[in-house]
Write a protein that holds these residues in place. Structure first.
Motif, PDB file in Angstrom:
ATOM      1  N   ARG A 148       0.845  -1.220   0.000  1.00 25.49           N
ATOM      2  CA  ARG A 148       0.000   0.000   0.000  1.00 25.49           C
ATOM      3  C   ARG A 148       0.871   1.258   0.000  1.00 25.49           C
ATOM      4  N   LEU A 149       1.929   1.260   0.805  1.00 24.31           N
ATOM      5  CA  LEU A 149       2.823   2.413   0.851  1.00 24.31           C
ATOM      6  C   LEU A 149       3.444   2.676  -0.520  1.00 24.31           C
ATOM      7  N   HIS A 150       3.813   1.623  -1.220  1.00 22.37           N
ATOM      8  CA  HIS A 150       4.432   1.774  -2.544  1.00 22.37           C
ATOM      9  C   HIS A 150       3.431   2.333  -3.554  1.00 22.37           C
ATOM     10  N   ARG A 151       2.201   1.844  -3.497  1.00 23.65           N
ATOM     11  CA  ARG A 151       1.193   2.312  -4.452  1.00 23.65           C
ATOM     12  C   ARG A 151       0.808   3.765  -4.189  1.00 23.65           C
ATOM     13  N   GLU A 152       0.859   4.185  -2.945  1.00 27.35           N
ATOM     14  CA  GLU A 152       0.484   5.555  -2.596  1.00 27.35           C
ATOM     15  C   GLU A 152       1.619   6.556  -2.792  1.00 27.35           C
ATOM     16  N   ASN A 153       2.862   6.080  -2.687  1.00 28.16           N
ATOM     17  CA  ASN A 153       3.992   7.010  -2.755  1.00 28.16           C
ATOM     18  C   ASN A 153       5.199   6.282  -3.348  1.00 28.16           C
ATOM     19  N   PRO A 154       5.730   6.733  -4.493  1.00 28.71           N
ATOM     20  CA  PRO A 154       6.886   6.053  -5.117  1.00 28.71           C
ATOM     21  C   PRO A 154       8.152   6.142  -4.278  1.00 28.71           C
ATOM     22  N   LEU A 155       8.136   6.957  -3.219  1.00 24.58           N
ATOM     23  CA  LEU A 155       9.277   7.036  -2.326  1.00 24.58           C
ATOM     24  C   LEU A 155       9.549   5.678  -1.678  1.00 24.58           C
ATOM     25  N   PHE A 156       8.489   4.895  -1.490  1.00 25.39           N
ATOM     26  CA  PHE A 156       8.621   3.606  -0.814  1.00 25.39           C
ATOM     27  C   PHE A 156       8.739   2.472  -1.830  1.00 25.39           C
ATOM     28  N   SER A 157       9.665   1.591  -1.576  1.00 24.86           N
ATOM     29  CA  SER A 157       9.788   0.375  -2.375  1.00 24.86           C
ATOM     30  C   SER A 157       9.771  -0.816  -1.430  1.00 24.86           C
ATOM     31  N   GLY A 158       9.637  -2.007  -1.980  1.00 22.33           N
ATOM     32  CA  GLY A 158       9.520  -3.181  -1.124  1.00 22.33           C
ATOM     33  C   GLY A 158      10.087  -4.429  -1.769  1.00 22.33           C
ATOM     34  N   ILE A 159      10.632  -5.296  -0.944  1.00 23.58           N
ATOM     35  CA  ILE A 159      11.116  -6.608  -1.375  1.00 23.58           C
ATOM     36  C   ILE A 159      10.442  -7.655  -0.507  1.00 23.58           C
ATOM     37  N   LYS A 160       9.849  -8.640  -1.141  1.00 21.78           N
ATOM     38  CA  LYS A 160       9.192  -9.726  -0.414  1.00 21.78           C
ATOM     39  C   LYS A 160       9.973 -11.012  -0.627  1.00 21.78           C
ATOM     40  N   LEU A 161      10.489 -11.583   0.451  1.00 19.95           N
ATOM     41  CA  LEU A 161      11.186 -12.854   0.348  1.00 19.95           C
ATOM     42  C   LEU A 161      10.182 -13.998   0.256  1.00 19.95           C
ATOM     43  N   SER A 162      10.590 -15.076  -0.386  1.00 18.58           N
ATOM     44  CA  SER A 162       9.677 -16.196  -0.588  1.00 18.58           C
ATOM     45  C   SER A 162       9.295 -16.874   0.715  1.00 18.58           C
ATOM     46  N   ARG A 163      10.159 -16.779   1.720  1.00 25.68           N
ATOM     47  CA  ARG A 163       9.862 -17.314   3.052  1.00 25.68           C
ATOM     48  C   ARG A 163      10.796 -16.666   4.058  1.00 25.68           C
ATOM     49  N   ASN A 164      10.566 -16.927   5.320  1.00 27.72           N
ATOM     50  CA  ASN A 164      11.402 -16.352   6.370  1.00 27.72           C
ATOM     51  C   ASN A 164      12.812 -16.940   6.308  1.00 27.72           C
ATOM     52  N   ARG A 165      13.811 -16.053   6.186  1.00 33.78           N
ATOM     53  CA  ARG A 165      15.204 -16.494   6.120  1.00 33.78           C
ATOM     54  C   ARG A 165      16.058 -15.910   7.242  1.00 33.78           C
ATOM     55  N   GLY A 166      15.471 -15.148   8.140  1.00 35.55           N
ATOM     56  CA  GLY A 166      16.238 -14.561   9.230  1.00 35.55           C
ATOM     57  C   GLY A 166      16.696 -13.145   8.907  1.00 35.55           C
ATOM     58  N   HIS A 167      16.916 -12.381   9.978  1.00 30.60           N
ATOM     59  CA  HIS A 167      17.247 -10.968   9.837  1.00 30.60           C
ATOM     60  C   HIS A 167      18.471 -10.725   8.958  1.00 30.60           C
ATOM     61  N   GLN A 168      19.557 -11.473   9.182  1.00 28.81           N
ATOM     62  CA  GLN A 168      20.792 -11.222   8.449  1.00 28.81           C
ATOM     63  C   GLN A 168      20.642 -11.503   6.954  1.00 28.81           C
ATOM     64  N   ASN A 169      19.944 -12.566   6.597  1.00 33.97           N
ATOM     65  CA  ASN A 169      19.715 -12.861   5.184  1.00 33.97           C
ATOM     66  C   ASN A 169      18.807 -11.830   4.535  1.00 33.97           C
ATOM     67  N   ALA A 170      17.782 -11.391   5.266  1.00 33.70           N
ATOM     68  CA  ALA A 170      16.883 -10.367   4.726  1.00 33.70           C
ATOM     69  C   ALA A 170      17.635  -9.065   4.505  1.00 33.70           C
ATOM     70  N   LEU A 171      18.490  -8.713   5.458  1.00 30.63           N
ATOM     71  CA  LEU A 171      19.272  -7.492   5.319  1.00 30.63           C
ATOM     72  C   LEU A 171      20.234  -7.594   4.143  1.00 30.63           C
ATOM     73  N   LEU A 172      20.912  -8.726   4.021  1.00 29.05           N
ATOM     74  CA  LEU A 172      21.830  -8.915   2.895  1.00 29.05           C
ATOM     75  C   LEU A 172      21.091  -8.833   1.570  1.00 29.05           C
ATOM     76  N   CYS A 173      19.897  -9.403   1.520  1.00 31.85           N
ATOM     77  CA  CYS A 173      19.088  -9.333   0.302  1.00 31.85           C
ATOM     78  C   CYS A 173      18.842  -7.879  -0.087  1.00 31.85           C
ATOM     79  N   GLY A 174      18.471  -7.065   0.889  1.00 32.04           N
ATOM     80  CA  GLY A 174      18.240  -5.651   0.599  1.00 32.04           C
ATOM     81  C   GLY A 174      19.490  -4.964   0.096  1.00 32.04           C
ATOM     82  N   LEU A 175      20.608  -5.199   0.749  1.00 33.72           N
ATOM     83  CA  LEU A 175      21.862  -4.555   0.351  1.00 33.72           C
ATOM     84  C   LEU A 175      22.279  -4.948  -1.056  1.00 33.72           C
ATOM     85  N   MET A 176      22.181  -6.238  -1.365  1.00 38.32           N
ATOM     86  CA  MET A 176      22.619  -6.716  -2.674  1.00 38.32           C
ATOM     87  C   MET A 176      21.667  -6.293  -3.791  1.00 38.32           C
ATOM     88  N   THR A 177      20.372  -6.244  -3.483  1.00 34.59           N
ATOM     89  CA  THR A 177      19.386  -5.871  -4.492  1.00 34.59           C
ATOM     90  C   THR A 177      19.459  -4.382  -4.820  1.00 34.59           C
TER      91      THR A 177
END
Length: 322
Positions: free
Chosen positions: A61-90
């Motif tokens: 919803r935030l992304h659709r209302e304001n292009p300032l926000f973007s989002g990444i959805k992981l296929s399943r829970n991988r833990g904080h460190q993996n989620a953070l690394l995903c964001g950094l690499m993407t």
């Protein structure tokens, strides 16, 4: 000169705090944009780490209302460190620098200004470091500081009182991408990258809403992950412990022989039973520690992906915006 900044914010079941986090960060970005510090192509990216509540629905919803926000959805829970690394690499190819932070509003967003100032001064990695720990309980304060001291004693290069609130330049992120291990402890891996670094001190606020995702059990597991990912000293300690036990056993043998020849032998089994249990326990402990390292080798040898991106929502800057 304005820079393109992305924020990488891992989220797991953060529906209670996310709207307020988005509101405050949007205000901060508006101030930075007005001051000419960042470009119009800068974004705030939330990474949903397989949340079970409405976290992703809020991000969408935030992304659709304001292009300032973007989002990444992981296929399943991988833990904080993996989620953070995903964001950094993407995000690394889309920004001049990326700042990682938690979603719970405990990290002071006003420290972003100082981080960007240091980045524009030629610093590639800027660590957000807590100035004090007065908001922590006595137990949390003692255990946290003890953790950093233990890590340092074991030879791991970590920044004292630093969590995952940091700025990294694109070239620092490109260097981090060359570290392929699946046993992640980013607080220890980032200093290994090198490049000019500095710190920004800030006061950590209480959690705005929701519950901590790091209870004691997870904190202990995270600490052990950090120790075994960055140091082999626990295995070396086993060797020294074995040598010490051997020397102690030789001393006990001499003592028993002396008592035997002086006629002071006492019939009993207590000392024998204690020795057997002690040596058996140490052996099991040693096998367990070595097994932990073997398990890590097993995971690394599989070369499994550290995360899978299911959805990536982003609105790139238009031509000429950057």
């Amino acid at each position: 000169m304005p820079v393109t900044l992305y924020l990488a914010i891992p989220c797991y079941n953060e529906e209670e705090v996310l709207p307020e986090t988005a509101r405050r960060l949007a205000g901060k970005f508006a101030m930075l944009l007005a001051a000419g510090t960042i470009t119009a192509g800068s974004r705030i990216c939330f990474i949903d780490d397989g949340s079970k509540d409405s976290t992703w629905a809020i991000i969408d919803r935030l992304h659709r209302e304001n292009p300032l926000f973007s989002g990444i959805k992981l296929s399943r829970n991988r833990g904080h460190q993996n989620a953070l690394l995903c964001g950094l690499m993407t995000l690394r190819s889309r920004a001049d620098c990326v700042i990682s932070m938690d979603a719970d509003l405990q990290d002071d967003i006003d420290a972003i200004d100082a981080m960007l100032e240091k980045f524009q001064g030629g610093i590639d990695v800027v660590y957000g470091v807590r100035a004090q720990r007065e908001t922590d309980t006595a137990f949390k304060r003692v255990t946290a500081q003890g953790f950093y001291r233990v890590m340092k004693a074991l030879g791991a290069e970590v920044v004292f009182n630093h969590a995952d609130y940091r700025l990294m330049s694109r070239r620092a992120l490109d260097a981090l991408a060359e570290y392929p291990e699946v046993n992640l402890f980013l607080r220890g891996m980032v200093p290994l990258v090198g490049y000019p670094s500095d710190v920004v001190y800030y006061n950590r606020a209480p959690r705005f809403a929701g519950e901590s995702k790091y209870p004691l059990k997870k904190m202990l597991a995270f600490a052990w992950e950090g120790i075994t990912s960055l140091s082999v000293k626990p295995i070396k300690l086993i060797t020294w412990l074995g040598l010490t036990m051997f020397l102690v056993s030789m001393g006990m043998l001499i003592w028993f022989l002396i008592r035997h020849f002086t006629g002071n032998t006492v019939v009993g089994w207590s000392s024998l039973a204690v020795s057997i249990w002690a040596i058996g326990g140490l052996q099991l402990l040693a096998i367990g520690i070595v097994g932990q390292y073997i398990g890590k080798i097993y995971l690394e040898a599989k070369h499994r992906p550290r995360y899978q991106v299911e959805v990536f929502l982003d609105t790139p800057a238009e031509s000429g915006e950057k």
